[in-house]
Structure formats: C-alpha cells, structure tokens
Design a protein around this motif. Sequence first.
Motif, PDB file in Angstrom:
ATOM      1  N   PHE A 312       2.087 -20.328   0.150  1.00 54.29           N
ATOM      2  CA  PHE A 312       0.903 -19.736  -0.465  1.00 54.29           C
ATOM      3  C   PHE A 312       1.260 -18.423  -1.159  1.00 54.29           C
ATOM      4  N   GLY A 313       2.080 -17.601  -0.541  1.00 50.89           N
ATOM      5  CA  GLY A 313       2.491 -16.346  -1.161  1.00 50.89           C
ATOM      6  C   GLY A 313       3.204 -16.583  -2.477  1.00 50.89           C
ATOM      7  N   LEU A 314       4.035 -17.626  -2.527  1.00 48.97           N
ATOM      8  CA  LEU A 314       4.733 -17.955  -3.772  1.00 48.97           C
ATOM      9  C   LEU A 314       3.733 -18.393  -4.835  1.00 48.97           C
ATOM     10  N   VAL A 323      -4.853 -14.864 -12.947  1.00 52.19           N
ATOM     11  CA  VAL A 323      -6.129 -14.662 -12.255  1.00 52.19           C
ATOM     12  C   VAL A 323      -6.729 -13.312 -12.638  1.00 52.19           C
ATOM     13  N   LEU A 324      -5.885 -12.295 -12.730  1.00 52.87           N
ATOM     14  CA  LEU A 324      -6.368 -10.970 -13.103  1.00 52.87           C
ATOM     15  C   LEU A 324      -6.967 -10.985 -14.511  1.00 52.87           C
ATOM     16  N   GLY A 325      -6.322 -11.674 -15.434  1.00 53.38           N
ATOM     17  CA  GLY A 325      -6.838 -11.743 -16.797  1.00 53.38           C
ATOM     18  C   GLY A 325      -8.209 -12.387 -16.868  1.00 53.38           C
ATOM     19  N   TRP A 326      -8.371 -13.533 -16.190  1.00 55.17           N
ATOM     20  CA  TRP A 326      -9.677 -14.200 -16.181  1.00 55.17           C
ATOM     21  C   TRP A 326     -10.717 -13.343 -15.462  1.00 55.17           C
ATOM     22  N   THR A 327     -10.307 -12.616 -14.428  1.00 51.29           N
ATOM     23  CA  THR A 327     -11.247 -11.760 -13.700  1.00 51.29           C
ATOM     24  C   THR A 327     -11.752 -10.622 -14.584  1.00 51.29           C
ATOM     25  N   THR A 417       5.388 -29.396   3.737  1.00 54.55           N
ATOM     26  CA  THR A 417       4.868 -30.728   3.409  1.00 54.55           C
ATOM     27  C   THR A 417       4.252 -30.713   2.023  1.00 54.55           C
ATOM     28  N   ARG A 418       4.138 -31.898   1.436  1.00 53.45           N
ATOM     29  CA  ARG A 418       3.536 -31.978   0.106  1.00 53.45           C
ATOM     30  C   ARG A 418       2.077 -31.556   0.143  1.00 53.45           C
ATOM     31  N   THR A 419       1.386 -31.910   1.204  1.00 47.09           N
ATOM     32  CA  THR A 419      -0.026 -31.533   1.307  1.00 47.09           C
ATOM     33  C   THR A 419      -0.187 -30.023   1.377  1.00 47.09           C
ATOM     34  N   ARG A 420       0.677 -29.374   2.127  1.00 44.45           N
ATOM     35  CA  ARG A 420       0.612 -27.913   2.225  1.00 44.45           C
ATOM     36  C   ARG A 420       0.921 -27.271   0.888  1.00 44.45           C
ATOM     37  N   TRP A 421       1.905 -27.804   0.184  1.00 45.86           N
ATOM     38  CA  TRP A 421       2.245 -27.285  -1.137  1.00 45.86           C
ATOM     39  C   TRP A 421       1.063 -27.446  -2.093  1.00 45.86           C
ATOM     40  N   LEU A 422       0.438 -28.622  -2.078  1.00 42.51           N
ATOM     41  CA  LEU A 422      -0.692 -28.890  -2.955  1.00 42.51           C
ATOM     42  C   LEU A 422      -1.847 -27.926  -2.671  1.00 42.51           C
ATOM     43  N   PHE A 423      -2.180 -27.784  -1.378  1.00 44.70           N
ATOM     44  CA  PHE A 423      -3.362 -27.003  -1.047  1.00 44.70           C
ATOM     45  C   PHE A 423      -3.117 -25.495  -1.112  1.00 44.70           C
ATOM     46  N   SER A 424      -1.867 -25.071  -1.187  1.00 45.97           N
ATOM     47  CA  SER A 424      -1.632 -23.650  -1.440  1.00 45.97           C
ATOM     48  C   SER A 424      -2.130 -23.278  -2.835  1.00 45.97           C
ATOM     49  N   TYR A 425      -1.930 -24.175  -3.809  1.00 48.76           N
ATOM     50  CA  TYR A 425      -2.439 -23.932  -5.156  1.00 48.76           C
ATOM     51  C   TYR A 425      -3.949 -24.096  -5.210  1.00 48.76           C
ATOM     52  N   VAL A 428      -5.395 -20.901  -4.034  1.00 50.19           N
ATOM     53  CA  VAL A 428      -5.350 -19.881  -5.084  1.00 50.19           C
ATOM     54  C   VAL A 428      -6.464 -20.130  -6.098  1.00 50.19           C
ATOM     55  N   GLY A 429      -6.703 -21.401  -6.423  1.00 48.86           N
ATOM     56  CA  GLY A 429      -7.778 -21.725  -7.354  1.00 48.86           C
ATOM     57  C   GLY A 429      -9.142 -21.308  -6.842  1.00 48.86           C
ATOM     58  N   VAL A 430      -9.405 -21.534  -5.550  1.00 49.07           N
ATOM     59  CA  VAL A 430     -10.683 -21.133  -4.964  1.00 49.07           C
ATOM     60  C   VAL A 430     -10.832 -19.613  -5.015  1.00 49.07           C
ATOM     61  N   ILE A 431      -9.778 -18.897  -4.642  1.00 49.16           N
ATOM     62  CA  ILE A 431      -9.821 -17.427  -4.689  1.00 49.16           C
ATOM     63  C   ILE A 431     -10.058 -16.947  -6.118  1.00 49.16           C
TER      64      ILE A 431
END
Length: 564
Positions: A312-314, A323-327, A417-425, A428-431
Amino acid sequence: MSTTIAPDRPARTGEAVPRATAGAVLGALMRQRLRRDRWQILIWLLCIALLAMFSASAIDQTYGDANARAQLIRLAIADPTIIVLRGLPQGTSLAAVAFFEIYTFLALLAGLMNTFLAVRHSRAEEESGRAELVGSTPAGRLLPTTATVLHAVAVNAALAVVTALGFIAAGLPAYGSFVAGAATAGAGFAFFAVGLLLAQLMNTSRGANGFAAAVVVLAYLVRGIGDAMGTPFGDGTHQRSAWPTWLSPIGWGEQFAPYTGDDWRPLLLQLGLAVLLIAAVFGLQAVRDSGAGLIPERAGRATARPALGGVFGLAWRLQWPTVLGWTIGGALGGLLAGALGTVINSSIADNPALSGIRDAIGRIGGGGSGPLTQLFISAIFSIIGVLAAACAVQTVIRLRQEEASGTAELVMSAPVTRTRWLFSYVAVGVIAVLAVLLAGAIASGLSAVAAGEGASTFGDSFAAAAAQVPVALVYLGVLTLVFVLVPSWTAPVGWAALGLGAFVGIFGGLVKLPEGVRHLSPFADAPVVVGDVDWTGGYWMLGITVVALAGAAALIRRRDFAIG
C-alpha cells in the motif's frame, strides 16, 4: 519467435536511410500504430460522434422554437458561469446553439485523446525499452516519431469526419458540420503536439500524461474565462471573446463560427502551433539520450522510508502527486461553488426575467427544489464529482501501467498476494475520491460564509459532496473489474465511460435527453440532496461497486499478468 534480419549496420541517429528502406520501415511503423490503437481510437471516435449527434438532436427537440433558443442564449450571456462551462454564444439558429452547447466539451475530449496518443507512442515506448530496440533497426530514432505524427494526422482527419457526420445525422447543415469537425480536429492536433513535446521534457509517461492533461484542462478554463469576459453585440444573442480566449486552441476552434461565419482562418493557428511544437520535438530528440527527459530527475534517498516496506505504501508513493493535483482541482471547484452561489442568487432576485436559469441549474444538479444557492452548490459538485471519478479512473489505469511494464511481477516476487496488490490500489482510489470531495466541501463552505451566507452552507456543501461519493466509487469498482477481465481496455474504457457519462448525466437534463439515455450514466442517478432527499441511487451504486470489486478479487487470481 520469428525475427526480421536487419542490415549489417543499423542506421545511426540522424543518418539518412535509403529511400526504399525508409518508406518500407515507415509503413511498417504506421501499421503497427494503427493495429495497436485500433480499439482505443474507435471507442474515442464513436463516443465523440455520438455526443455530437445526441447533443444536436436534443437541442432540436428541446429548443425547436427560435424564441426558446433566444431565451436560452440570453440567459447564458447574463450568467458568465454558464459560458465558462459551455461555450461562446454565436446566434440563435438550431445549429449555432448546438455548437455553443457541445463544441468545447468535444474539443476537451479530442485534446485528451491526442495527448494520450502522443505520450503512448513516445515517452511510454522509451520508458518500456521498446524505443531503443526499434532504434537499433533501420528506423533509427526519427522515423518512429515521424510515424507517430502521421498516425495522429490520420486519427484527427477521421475525428473531423465522424464529428461532422454526427452533426449531419442530427439534421444540421453539411458544410457547417464539416467546419465544426475541422475545429474539433484542429484543437486535437494542436494538443497532440503539446503532448509530444512534454514527452520530450518529462522522464516518465505518468508525468507527461499528467502535465499534458493539465494543459488541456487549463486551455478549457482559459477559454471559458475569455468567453465570460467577452462583450455582447448585435441583438444580445452573440458574444465576442475577450483576449484570454485567444490563448487557447479550444478558443481558436470557437472562432471558426460554424453555421454562422464558417471561417477557416483559425485552423492556421491550430496547425501553426502544432508544426512549431513538432519541429521543436525533432530538434530535441536529435540531441538528447534515449530514455532521458530534459527535466532532470530529483536525486532519491539513500534508503527508503518505512512506509515503502508495504504494497500500500508503494501504491500511495506512486500516485500521491496525481491525487494532490485532482484534490487541488476539487478545492478550486468548491471555491467557485461557494463564492458564486450568492452572486447568482442575488442576480436572479434582482432580475425576474432570469428566473428560467433556476431550472437550468436544477437540471445540472440532478433535480430537486430548494434555495438557489443550494441548487448551485449541488450543480457545481456534480462537476467536482467528475474530478473525483477521474482520479479514481487514473488510479486503476496506474494499476494497469504497473502490470504492463512488468514492475507488478517484481512486487509479486515478495510475499504479496495478487488480491492484496489489487486492493492496495483500490484503497488509494477510495482515499483519492474522498480527498477530492472533502477538499471541495471545505472550500465551498468557507467561501460561501466569506460571501455572506449562513453557517448552514457548510452542511449543504458536505451533503453535495457526499452525494458524489457513490458515483466516483462505482467508476472505481467497475473499471477495476474491466482491468481484471480485459486489461488492455482499461484506459480507453475508463476515459470514454467517464467523458460520455459526465455529459449525458450532468448536461443531459439541460438539453432534455431521453430519461432512458440519461440514466445510463451514474451521474444521473446521484443521490438528490436538495429538497426531498433521496439516496436510492447511491445505495444501488454502492452495491454495484461492492459486487464489481468482489468479482475482481475472485478473478484476479485466475489470470496471468498481461505484460505489454
């Protein structure tokens, strides 16, 4: 795998290639670009043509009477915010009103399509290492860029034709429709050159795409400011642009005045800018190293921060500038909503003849009835919702870029895991969605209070922001599922769905598109928070988001990584 044997000595940078060989290589590079982009370009062109056709048809159905069109144009001239969002009033004929309603949005889409195309075939190729492989063949370094320019010429010629056919299919005059198509394609080609130049300056495709998209949006806003500052003339249904409009290729496109003036001279400005920037690109490419940008990279830290020890940090580190630009964009939209709401309310109160604008603002905001300031805030937050959804779309596209470049496989070599990799992004999208909307709500509340509104405006702003959360999240969830099912379609489907959905859902009510068409867009079903509050649409979109993400989580483990 079969390979083509190159000549004994490949051509060096800038060295002339035998004419027959150069022609054959250029043809092969053109075919490769056409094949690679065939579906993406088809989606873009189809969406733009349909937008042109539906918009013109809706104007005909809604404002078929000349008096109704004259009232619409006078209301727009009386309220600069409508001109900022729409275009330059150039008369009350059906064709002129249709061009006023839709041209700037078509040019915005054309600009984004072209900048993405330019970066995809230049900086992204260098970043992946493919450009260096192609450069070792007789193509050298300049022929691929030449092929990319010719590819863009063909794409924009097709854009001009399909845009014209869209207007013609709606019953507008043929000659003026081709002028409108040329205005759209000319703006697109000018932005293609901007994207190609930024690809020379930036070190990454992400940076080049981000700056290029910012330039397109800035050109749209500068054009809007120039149009709003313009001077009405004639019978009050025409407006002459102020000087800021002439700083924007989109503003140049408005000066074509299709259906009223049919002036081709602004095309020289659009093509002239493109030629100058493309000449600069060839000059820069001849002197810089392959893979290097002219803006040097900042020196990195000797050791990574602890936050980069997790996936997630990566993901956050890779995307926080975006994200800052859109914010920041959300905050600026909030300032506009809070500051102008009071002005519009007092203007309409002082001039009953402008009362029809209340209905127009209500349609943009998704319906409902209530104080005009609250309606205006809700309408502007529909547009801020587009920014939040765009940030979510870009997060998923970044996911696809990591997979295509092969860096995702390196992450998978760790105990991830692939699921963890997917949901880290996804996280970030939700945030990102929440950050964009929260910034807009805070800015809206503060600016409204500073303009003299009561403290209750804070509640109105936060309610309007909350109504856009399900809309942005449904784009995040559904596009994540598209990424898992058809990875190569992630970017074209994401941007096309967002552009089409924004126009149909937000402005479809203004031009009275059929309800069945409008409700194909999530923006049309955003919760109504003005008057009778209705969260039904929001609950449905949250449910769709959960189902789409659950499907993505189940399917990501069943497919191979799609590199390239």
